[in-house]
Design a protein around this motif. Structure first.
Motif, short mmCIF file in Angstrom:
data_model
loop_
_atom_site.label_atom_id
_atom_site.label_comp_id
_atom_site.label_asym_id
_atom_site.label_seq_id
_atom_site.Cartn_x
_atom_site.Cartn_y
_atom_site.Cartn_z
N ARG A 96 0.89 -1.18 0.00
CA ARG A 96 0.00 0.00 0.00
C ARG A 96 0.92 1.22 0.00
O ARG A 96 1.83 1.31 0.83
N ALA A 97 0.71 2.09 -0.96
CA ALA A 97 1.55 3.29 -1.03
C ALA A 97 0.77 4.46 -0.45
O ALA A 97 -0.34 4.76 -0.91
N CYS A 98 1.32 5.12 0.56
CA CYS A 98 0.67 6.27 1.19
C CYS A 98 1.51 7.52 0.91
O CYS A 98 2.73 7.50 1.09
N PHE A 99 0.84 8.55 0.47
CA PHE A 99 1.55 9.74 0.02
C PHE A 99 1.34 10.90 0.99
O PHE A 99 0.38 10.91 1.78
N ALA A 100 2.24 11.90 0.83
CA ALA A 100 2.22 13.03 1.76
C ALA A 100 0.92 13.83 1.66
O ALA A 100 0.52 14.49 2.62
N ASP A 101 0.24 13.77 0.49
CA ASP A 101 -1.01 14.54 0.35
C ASP A 101 -2.22 13.80 0.93
O ASP A 101 -3.36 14.21 0.76
N GLY A 102 -1.96 12.69 1.60
CA GLY A 102 -3.06 11.96 2.27
C GLY A 102 -3.70 10.90 1.39
O GLY A 102 -4.57 10.15 1.85
N THR A 103 -3.29 10.79 0.12
CA THR A 103 -3.87 9.77 -0.75
C THR A 103 -3.14 8.44 -0.57
O THR A 103 -2.01 8.39 -0.08
N ALA A 104 -3.80 7.36 -1.01
CA ALA A 104 -3.20 6.03 -0.88
C ALA A 104 -3.57 5.20 -2.10
O ALA A 104 -4.66 5.34 -2.67
N LEU A 105 -2.66 4.32 -2.48
CA LEU A 105 -2.88 3.45 -3.64
C LEU A 105 -2.48 2.03 -3.25
O LEU A 105 -1.40 1.83 -2.69
N ASP A 106 -3.34 1.07 -3.55
CA ASP A 106 -2.96 -0.33 -3.33
C ASP A 106 -2.30 -0.85 -4.60
O ASP A 106 -2.86 -0.72 -5.68
N VAL A 107 -1.13 -1.44 -4.45
CA VAL A 107 -0.42 -1.98 -5.61
C VAL A 107 -0.81 -3.45 -5.76
O VAL A 107 -0.42 -4.29 -4.94
N HIS A 108 -1.63 -3.72 -6.79
CA HIS A 108 -2.09 -5.09 -7.04
C HIS A 108 -1.22 -5.70 -8.13
O HIS A 108 -0.84 -5.02 -9.08
N THR A 109 -0.97 -6.98 -8.03
CA THR A 109 -0.19 -7.62 -9.09
C THR A 109 -1.11 -8.13 -10.20
O THR A 109 -0.65 -8.30 -11.32
N ASP A 110 -2.37 -8.29 -9.91
CA ASP A 110 -3.33 -8.66 -10.96
C ASP A 110 -3.54 -7.43 -11.87
O ASP A 110 -3.82 -6.33 -11.40
N ALA A 111 -3.41 -7.66 -13.18
CA ALA A 111 -3.42 -6.54 -14.13
C ALA A 111 -4.73 -5.76 -14.07
O ALA A 111 -4.73 -4.52 -14.01
N ASP A 112 -5.87 -6.48 -14.08
CA ASP A 112 -7.16 -5.77 -14.11
C ASP A 112 -7.39 -5.01 -12.81
O ASP A 112 -7.85 -3.86 -12.82
N ALA A 113 -7.08 -5.67 -11.70
CA ALA A 113 -7.29 -5.02 -10.41
C ALA A 113 -6.42 -3.76 -10.31
O ALA A 113 -6.87 -2.72 -9.83
N MET A 114 -5.20 -3.84 -10.81
CA MET A 114 -4.32 -2.67 -10.72
C MET A 114 -4.78 -1.56 -11.66
O MET A 114 -4.74 -0.39 -11.30
N GLU A 115 -5.25 -1.95 -12.84
CA GLU A 115 -5.72 -0.93 -13.78
C GLU A 115 -6.91 -0.17 -13.16
O GLU A 115 -6.99 1.06 -13.23
N THR A 116 -7.82 -0.93 -12.54
CA THR A 116 -8.97 -0.30 -11.89
C THR A 116 -8.51 0.64 -10.78
O THR A 116 -9.01 1.75 -10.62
N GLU A 117 -7.52 0.17 -10.01
CA GLU A 117 -7.03 0.99 -8.89
C GLU A 117 -6.34 2.26 -9.40
O GLU A 117 -6.53 3.34 -8.85
N VAL A 118 -5.57 2.13 -10.47
CA VAL A 118 -4.88 3.31 -11.02
C VAL A 118 -5.91 4.29 -11.57
O VAL A 118 -5.79 5.50 -11.39
N HIS A 321 -4.96 1.29 8.76
CA HIS A 321 -4.59 1.72 7.40
C HIS A 321 -3.30 1.05 6.92
O HIS A 321 -2.89 1.24 5.79
N LEU A 322 -2.66 0.26 7.79
CA LEU A 322 -1.42 -0.41 7.36
C LEU A 322 -1.75 -1.73 6.66
O LEU A 322 -2.52 -2.54 7.18
N ALA A 323 -1.13 -1.95 5.48
CA ALA A 323 -1.21 -3.26 4.84
C ALA A 323 -0.04 -4.10 5.36
O ALA A 323 0.67 -3.69 6.28
N HIS A 324 0.18 -5.27 4.77
CA HIS A 324 1.35 -6.04 5.18
C HIS A 324 2.61 -5.21 4.93
O HIS A 324 3.47 -5.08 5.81
N HIS A 325 2.70 -4.64 3.71
CA HIS A 325 3.81 -3.72 3.39
C HIS A 325 3.20 -2.37 3.05
O HIS A 325 2.39 -2.27 2.12
N THR A 326 3.61 -1.35 3.77
CA THR A 326 3.14 0.00 3.47
C THR A 326 4.34 0.87 3.13
O THR A 326 5.32 0.91 3.88
N LEU A 327 4.25 1.53 1.98
CA LEU A 327 5.28 2.50 1.61
C LEU A 327 4.76 3.85 2.06
O LEU A 327 3.71 4.29 1.58
#
Ligand code: FAD
Length: 505
Positions: A96-118, A321-327
């Protein structure tokens, strides 16, 4: 056919039971060699070690496990399967990537899931860019893996193959951040696919685009968590090696090598003398050079990767809000890499990796407790504070880290910590790691591929290097490959893996 060691190779002594040494041992056993593994620590694993702290079981090193197939290859060499030894859980999301502006993005390895998330995160244009990036990463990986990563080189001329032209056509020799910028415009997204340059010890603005292969490994191929922690992997490899006949001697430090002419004839530890036909050396380069009694001449001194401070915190609570790995990215970016790789100052606006292994294996902590592993990159001791300075700095840095985490939503963390341990460059220095960094020699262009310290040792006919200081480089996947390549230098072309027990393979 690349060069191999000469003469008899019936009995091989592997120095070091880290992932590289264990991989070499399994591949050598599979090729019919008698193998003795000598390790100074009481446990196998090396950097992928284990520490017990007040009922918490800590992984001391890697937490992001990618490319488990490479470990499986080592098991297969002795007719075993990784999955029979280690339960691997694929992580969704990988990060899970958390940014300074308060937004967050989950990084999925499944192509469709990641495209939807992006698309949710940054719109349809970026989602289309992500698809193209993913395709490029796949092609980059395919070209590099077989020819440049999983390959022994005898000279830079070995690079001159059609795959070199393919890699060039894919833009592999440009700069990483520029190349990622051809697919994505959102600055936050660009970070998600370029921060991995730090794993190679280089800023994204200076790293070869070819290093996007690391982003392939974690964002496309996927991140796994072995139940029991990453240390479960070397433990299982050591058990498989012992099961296949290796003689594992733990708690024995190698003090010198006996030689006769150009051959190493025995490995001498603080306990015994072990005659050998060939030797695989996996400790850090300075130790290897001391044992060999020579340091190869290079036109330029080796540049080391940045180091890291790791805060292991056993806590009475966790944060949803923490995933297994949070950036957890700071707002600063270029400045952060400048601080880590050029000015040698501590990150003023830190980017952190926060790992919560108890998310998938609560047994790593006492009942009702949680384990948090916070990795803060920092300059190595060549350019930043030295090992001594870290003794003073450590408590203040720990407080700074906790204050940053608190500001980033880990409310009440200081009060929730019941067990903790802070590992700094002073500790990495004490373990014998050059420049106070466990990440070895940086992957600059001049220290990549055939320009990296080679695994065959000039002037010694029967010694081979493996591990993160040699080819292909730093990280779990690469050191597993380095062990295989070292074995191939002894046995000739790698053999096909043996059928797994019971003909299951
Ligand atoms: C904090 C940290 C986080 C990391 N995170 C990741 C990650 O998330 N993902 C990833 O892919 N990689 C990660 N890495 C990198 C990865 O862990 C290493 O590149 C890899 O484990 C190195 O393996 P190795 O076999 O080359 O070296 P080592 O594991 O260091 O093995 C060398 C062995 O030699 C032994 N030895 C040394 N001297 C002697 C002697 N004189 N006699 C006998 N034995 C000796 C040592 O004790 C050691 O066991 C991380 C590393 C660290 C430290």
């Amino acid at each position: 056919m690349t060069r191999t060691v000469t003469g008899r190779t019936d009995h091989v002594v592997v120095v070091g039971a880290g992932l590289a040494g264990l991989s070499a041992a399994l591949h050598l056993l599979g090729a019919g060699r008698r193998v003795t593994v000598v390790e100074r620590d009481p446990l196998p694993g090396g950097r992928a070690g284990r520490r017990e702290l007040g009922g918490y079981r800590l992984d001391t090193g890697p937490t992001v496990l990618t490319m488990p197939d490479l470990a499986d290859e080592a098991f297969a060499a002795v007719g075993e399967r990784l999955r029979d030894h280690v339960e691997l859980l694929p992580l969704h999301p990988a990060y899970r990537a958390c940014f300074a502006d308060g937004t967050a993005l989950d990084v999925h390895t499944d192509a469709d899931a990641m495209e939807t998330e992006v698309e949710r995160f940054a719109g349809a244009g970026e989602a289309a860019g992500y698809r193209r990036l993913r395709d490029w990463l796949g092609r980059l990986y395919a070209v590099q893996m077989r020819r440049f990563i999983d390959a022994n080189f005898d000279s830079p001329l070995g690079l001159l193959t059609p795959d070199l032209a393919r890699l060039a056509a894919l833009g592999g020799f440009g700069r990483l951040d520029t190349r990622i910028g051809r697919f994505l415009t959102d600055e936050r997204l660009k970070r998600v696919f370029s921060f991995q340059a730090l794993y190679a010890g280089v800023a994204p603005s200076r790293a070869l685009a070819a290093y996007a292969v690391i982003a392939y490994m974690d964002t496309v191929a996927g991140v796994y968590f072995p139940r029991g922690g990453v240390h479960a992997l070397p433990r299982a490899m050591a058990a498989a090696a012992a099961g296949a006949g290796a003689d594992l001697r733990l708690g024995r430090a190698v003090t010198r090598l006996e030689r006769s002419g150009n051959r190493v004839t025995a490995v001498v530890t603080d306990h015994e003398r072990i005659p050998c036909d060939a030797v695989v050396l996996t400790p850090d380069l300075p130790v290897v050079h001391r044992l060999l009694g020579r340091r190869p001449r290079r036109p330029l001194a080796l540049r080391h990767a940045p180091s890291a401070v790791v805060l292991h915190a056993g806590t009475t609570r966790t944060w949803p809000h923490l995933a297994h790995h949070t950036l957890s990215f700071g707002a600063a970016w270029r400045r952060t890499f400048d601080e880590l790789t050029r000015t040698g100052t501590l990150m003023t606006d830190p980017s952190l990796l926060i790992t919560r292994p108890t998310a998938h294996d609560p047994s790593l902590a006492p009942e009702g407790r949680h384990l948090h592993y916070v990795l803060a990159p920092c300059p190595n001791t060549d350019i930043g504070p030295g090992a001594r300075a870290w003794s003073d700095l450590a408590p203040r840095y720990r407080d700074r880290l906790l204050a940053t985490l608190e500001r980033r939503g880990l409310t009440g963390i200081a009060a929730a910590v019941e067990e903790e341990c802070l590992v700094t460059p002073a500790d990495w220095t004490a373990q014998g790691h050059a420049a106070g960094t466990p990440f070895s020699v940086a992957h600059t262009f001049a220290q990549t591929g055939p320009f990296r310290p080679r695994n065959l040792v000039r002037g010694t006919d029967n010694a081979v290097l493996a591990g993160c200081g040699t080819t292909p480089g730093v990280g779990v996947p690469t050191v597993l490959v380095s062990g295989k390549l070292a074995a191939a230098r002894i046995t000739g072309t790698p053999r096909r893996p043996r059928a797994a027990r019971g003909g299951r393979r």
